[in-house]
Design a protein around this motif. Sequence first.
Motif, PDB file in Angstrom:
ATOM      1  N   SER A 143       0.800  -1.223   0.000  1.00 26.91           N
ATOM      2  CA  SER A 143       0.000   0.000   0.000  1.00 26.91           C
ATOM      3  C   SER A 143       0.830   1.269   0.000  1.00 26.91           C
ATOM      4  O   SER A 143       0.279   2.373  -0.037  1.00 26.91           O
ATOM      5  CB  SER A 143      -0.944   0.014   1.220  1.00 26.91           C
ATOM      6  OG  SER A 143      -0.205  -0.049   2.423  1.00 26.91           O
ATOM      7  N   SER A 191       2.354   0.123  -4.119  1.00 27.17           N
ATOM      8  CA  SER A 191       1.154   0.328  -4.940  1.00 27.17           C
ATOM      9  C   SER A 191       1.507   0.406  -6.422  1.00 27.17           C
ATOM     10  O   SER A 191       0.727  -0.033  -7.280  1.00 27.17           O
ATOM     11  CB  SER A 191       0.414   1.599  -4.498  1.00 27.17           C
ATOM     12  OG  SER A 191       1.230   2.751  -4.635  1.00 27.17           O
ATOM     13  N   CYS A 195      -0.440  -6.467   3.129  1.00 30.98           N
ATOM     14  CA  CYS A 195      -0.668  -5.159   3.739  1.00 30.98           C
ATOM     15  C   CYS A 195      -1.587  -5.350   4.939  1.00 30.98           C
ATOM     16  O   CYS A 195      -1.906  -6.484   5.310  1.00 30.98           O
ATOM     17  CB  CYS A 195      -1.299  -4.191   2.734  1.00 30.98           C
ATOM     18  SG  CYS A 195      -2.902  -4.733   2.080  1.00 30.98           S
ATOM     19  N   ASN A 212      -6.063  -1.611   4.311  1.00 28.53           N
ATOM     20  CA  ASN A 212      -5.665  -1.232   2.952  1.00 28.53           C
ATOM     21  C   ASN A 212      -5.997  -2.295   1.913  1.00 28.53           C
ATOM     22  O   ASN A 212      -5.596  -2.172   0.752  1.00 28.53           O
ATOM     23  CB  ASN A 212      -4.164  -0.939   2.919  1.00 28.53           C
ATOM     24  CG  ASN A 212      -3.798   0.287   3.735  1.00 28.53           C
ATOM     25  OD1 ASN A 212      -4.563   1.243   3.787  1.00 28.53           O
ATOM     26  ND2 ASN A 212      -2.644   0.258   4.379  1.00 28.53           N
ATOM     27  N   ASP A 222      -2.447   9.882  -0.849  1.00 32.88           N
ATOM     28  CA  ASP A 222      -3.008   9.852   0.497  1.00 32.88           C
ATOM     29  C   ASP A 222      -3.439  11.260   0.907  1.00 32.88           C
ATOM     30  O   ASP A 222      -4.614  11.525   1.138  1.00 32.88           O
ATOM     31  CB  ASP A 222      -1.960   9.300   1.472  1.00 32.88           C
ATOM     32  CG  ASP A 222      -2.512   9.040   2.870  1.00 32.88           C
ATOM     33  OD1 ASP A 222      -3.439   9.775   3.273  1.00 32.88           O
ATOM     34  OD2 ASP A 222      -2.027   8.132   3.555  1.00 32.88           O
ATOM     35  N   ARG A 275       2.292   5.416   8.205  1.00 31.35           N
ATOM     36  CA  ARG A 275       0.956   4.909   7.874  1.00 31.35           C
ATOM     37  C   ARG A 275       0.411   5.457   6.561  1.00 31.35           C
ATOM     38  O   ARG A 275      -0.773   5.284   6.258  1.00 31.35           O
ATOM     39  CB  ARG A 275      -0.020   5.252   8.999  1.00 31.35           C
ATOM     40  CG  ARG A 275       0.288   4.563  10.322  1.00 31.35           C
ATOM     41  CD  ARG A 275      -0.881   4.658  11.284  1.00 31.35           C
ATOM     42  NE  ARG A 275      -1.151   6.042  11.666  1.00 31.35           N
ATOM     43  CZ  ARG A 275      -0.641   6.631  12.743  1.00 31.35           C
ATOM     44  NH1 ARG A 275       0.193   5.957  13.529  1.00 31.35           N
ATOM     45  NH2 ARG A 275      -0.956   7.877  13.029  1.00 31.35           N
ATOM     46  N   LYS A 319      -0.651   5.902   2.732  1.00 27.65           N
ATOM     47  CA  LYS A 319      -1.086   5.010   1.651  1.00 27.65           C
ATOM     48  C   LYS A 319      -0.710   5.661   0.326  1.00 27.65           C
ATOM     49  O   LYS A 319      -1.161   6.769   0.042  1.00 27.65           O
ATOM     50  CB  LYS A 319      -2.598   4.775   1.728  1.00 27.65           C
ATOM     51  CG  LYS A 319      -3.043   3.997   2.949  1.00 27.65           C
ATOM     52  CD  LYS A 319      -4.544   3.800   2.985  1.00 27.65           C
ATOM     53  CE  LYS A 319      -5.246   5.085   3.381  1.00 27.65           C
ATOM     54  NZ  LYS A 319      -6.711   4.880   3.601  1.00 27.65           N
TER      55      LYS A 319
END
Length: 328
Positions: A168, A173, A190, A194, A299, A318, A320
């Motif tokens: 993620s 990604s 992940c 996610n 994100d 944290r 994404k």
Amino acid sequence: MEDTRMRAAVARRFGGPEVVHVVQALKPTPKRDEVLIRVHASTVSIADHRSRSRDLPKGLGFYGPIALGVFRLRRPILGMDAAGIVEAVGDEVTRFAPGDEVIAMLGAKFGGHAEYACIAETEAVTRKPANMTMEEAVTLVFGGHTALAFLNRAGVGPGDEVLVNGASGAVGSAAVQLAKLRGATVTAVCSAANADLVRSLGADHVIDYRVEDFASNGKTYDAIVECVGNAAFDRVEHSIKPGGALLMVVTDLAGLLSASRNSKRSGKLVTVAGAPVSGEDLASIVHLAETGEYRAVTDRVFDLDEIVEAHRYVDTGRKKGNVVLRIA
């Protein structure tokens, strides 16, 4: 009279997010083979976090001063990528002209967290996708460039089974999408939070690392893309098919020093380095984005004046996909 100054986020010393300040800095001048980019967007990546904080994988602290600087950052303006408009070109530049909208991977030279940045036209710079904003387009660069380099190194292609550990993040990604677009079957590792994201990017299977250890479930893969730093070869060797690959985007000193030895001993590719990525390679990702096959994963977006908050968010671990820094 031409303005020779620009606004830039500068880290004068190592430390927490608060060491970064927006100041007036000297505007770069393009060399004969370089383009000068008026930067509209960059990202704050894990590389920026590590460089600023000197928070390096186990065993690499000794090498930190060599790469990053002893008492202060060797490259005080961070930012490995940029999206913007070409403002000027050197005398030898033929591929770009003022007014071109481009994306660029500045790499270890950094410099993206500023109003202007220079890059040689022979490096990883290409025109941005026509159907994306600057903030969207810049997300293709850091993760896409890194993922492409490692997938190319292993020759990932149709029918391969690929596992992405840390699916993620910015690189993860991108690796999920690019591997899937190459015809691979992709397993994403992940958190459960996610899972929907990585499925939407093309993952065929999702493993929640809090529930299942992919290294001990008996499944094997042609390539493991390691984006976390907890999948050492000794742990995942039996999860790699004969002739397969462990692509260590993140590793510690032990992994770095043992990669070549483990490759020779096992007959499996164990590498901490990807293949070179050119502007033409980066353009292949742009094409995928323009056709809707590859998507931006953002994100949060911060303005340049919010650079401390952007670093603070990346420090949480944290995020994404990408944290975008809006410059212009």
